[in-house]
Design a protein around this motif. Structure first.
Motif, mmCIF file in Angstrom:
data_model
loop_
_atom_site.group_PDB
_atom_site.id
_atom_site.type_symbol
_atom_site.label_atom_id
_atom_site.label_comp_id
_atom_site.label_asym_id
_atom_site.label_seq_id
_atom_site.Cartn_x
_atom_site.Cartn_y
_atom_site.Cartn_z
ATOM 1 N N PHE A 103 -1.895 21.438 -13.696
ATOM 2 C CA PHE A 103 -0.693 22.514 -13.412
ATOM 3 C C PHE A 103 -0.485 23.527 -13.900
ATOM 4 O O PHE A 103 -0.044 24.499 -13.360
ATOM 5 C CB PHE A 103 0.563 21.371 -13.431
ATOM 6 N N TYR A 113 -0.085 26.870 -11.664
ATOM 7 C CA TYR A 113 1.333 27.699 -11.821
ATOM 8 C C TYR A 113 1.504 28.691 -12.648
ATOM 9 O O TYR A 113 2.307 29.597 -12.293
ATOM 10 C CB TYR A 113 2.519 26.460 -11.891
ATOM 11 N N LYS A 173 -2.512 30.658 -12.449
ATOM 12 C CA LYS A 173 -3.036 31.123 -11.081
ATOM 13 C C LYS A 173 -4.353 31.100 -10.736
ATOM 14 O O LYS A 173 -4.685 32.228 -10.362
ATOM 15 C CB LYS A 173 -2.080 32.236 -10.603
ATOM 16 N N SER A 178 -1.183 30.388 -5.102
ATOM 17 C CA SER A 178 -0.049 30.271 -4.157
ATOM 18 C C SER A 178 -0.319 29.109 -3.136
ATOM 19 O O SER A 178 0.738 28.673 -2.662
ATOM 20 C CB SER A 178 0.515 31.420 -3.926
ATOM 21 N N GLN A 219 -0.093 25.611 -4.254
ATOM 22 C CA GLN A 219 1.149 25.273 -4.428
ATOM 23 C C GLN A 219 1.650 24.928 -3.201
ATOM 24 O O GLN A 219 2.513 23.728 -3.141
ATOM 25 C CB GLN A 219 1.784 26.503 -5.283
ATOM 26 N N SER A 248 6.146 25.632 -4.056
ATOM 27 C CA SER A 248 5.995 27.129 -4.687
ATOM 28 C C SER A 248 7.063 27.368 -5.395
ATOM 29 O O SER A 248 8.326 27.086 -5.280
ATOM 30 C CB SER A 248 5.824 27.982 -3.479
ATOM 31 N N MET A 249 6.524 27.600 -6.914
ATOM 32 C CA MET A 249 7.407 27.971 -7.888
ATOM 33 C C MET A 249 6.911 29.125 -8.716
ATOM 34 O O MET A 249 5.634 29.112 -8.823
ATOM 35 C CB MET A 249 7.770 26.778 -8.842
ATOM 36 N N LYS A 250 7.654 29.902 -9.690
ATOM 37 C CA LYS A 250 7.215 31.008 -10.161
ATOM 38 C C LYS A 250 8.009 30.544 -11.736
ATOM 39 O O LYS A 250 8.900 29.975 -11.681
ATOM 40 C CB LYS A 250 7.808 32.249 -9.852
ATOM 41 N N VAL A 257 7.275 28.970 -14.291
ATOM 42 C CA VAL A 257 7.251 27.441 -14.556
ATOM 43 C C VAL A 257 6.931 27.105 -15.847
ATOM 44 O O VAL A 257 6.150 27.579 -16.492
ATOM 45 C CB VAL A 257 6.182 26.772 -13.629
ATOM 46 N N MET A 266 8.586 19.781 -13.611
ATOM 47 C CA MET A 266 8.402 21.254 -13.569
ATOM 48 C C MET A 266 9.617 21.983 -13.665
ATOM 49 O O MET A 266 10.598 21.382 -12.705
ATOM 50 C CB MET A 266 7.574 21.688 -12.393
ATOM 51 N N LYS A 310 12.274 28.719 -7.691
ATOM 52 C CA LYS A 310 11.930 28.588 -6.185
ATOM 53 C C LYS A 310 12.830 29.369 -5.298
ATOM 54 O O LYS A 310 14.070 29.163 -5.233
ATOM 55 C CB LYS A 310 11.872 26.896 -5.859
#
Length: 150
Positions: A42, A46, A49, A73, A76, A83-85, A87, A112, A116
């Motif tokens: 993960f 996340y 990348k 992405s 994800q 899809s998250m940023k 994290v 997580m 989002k």
């Protein structure tokens, strides 16, 4: 009555403890626990990348699917469905016996927290790992049962 030297007893217990904590190594790399494999996967998707880095933690069939999507992405969105940023992650739950020596399959839930769609979000993903030799590998990303909204 059996008389045991306390120094020898302590040394024996210490030796048993250290041998139980020993990590075997192959190619100079310590063996990763299911928790480390899960978080490594993960983290690669996340945070780093990096799909290529993530592929080291998964079985060949999952790696093939990840190759199809090329970028983190897309993995994800399409493989993990989330899809998250920004994290942060932790192990929420692990289905494994204490001694690990007798377990070849384990289920791990990774929690997580991040953004989002620009909003704070808390969610989890469940994966199944299988022990191959002395290594753990992710063999399945289980379908989402529900989500935790934060």
């Amino acid at each position: 009555m059996l008389k045991i030297n306390p120094i020898k007893l302590i040394a024996l217990l210490l030796l048993m403890f250290l041998s139980g904590c020993e990590q075997s190594a192959e190619n100079g790399q310590p063996k990763l626990t299911p928790e480390q494999v899960s978080l490594g996967f993960f983290q690669a998707i996340y945070i780093d990348k990096d799909v290529q880095k993530a592929k080291q933690f998964v079985a060949a069939d999952i790696a093939e699917v990840m190759d199809h999507y090329h970028i983190a992405s897309a993995v994800q969105r399409h493989v993990l469905g989330l899809s998250m940023k920004q994290v942060t992650m932790s192990i929420d739950e692990i289905d494994i016996d204490f001694f690990r020596k007798f377990t070849d399959d384990v289920t791990v839930v990774v929690k997580m927290e991040g953004l989002k769609g620009g909003r704070e979000w808390i969610d989890d993903r469940t994966i199944r790992l299988h022990k191959k030799g002395n290594s753990w590998v992710i063999v399945e990303i289980l379908p989402e049962k529900g989500r935790i909204e934060g």
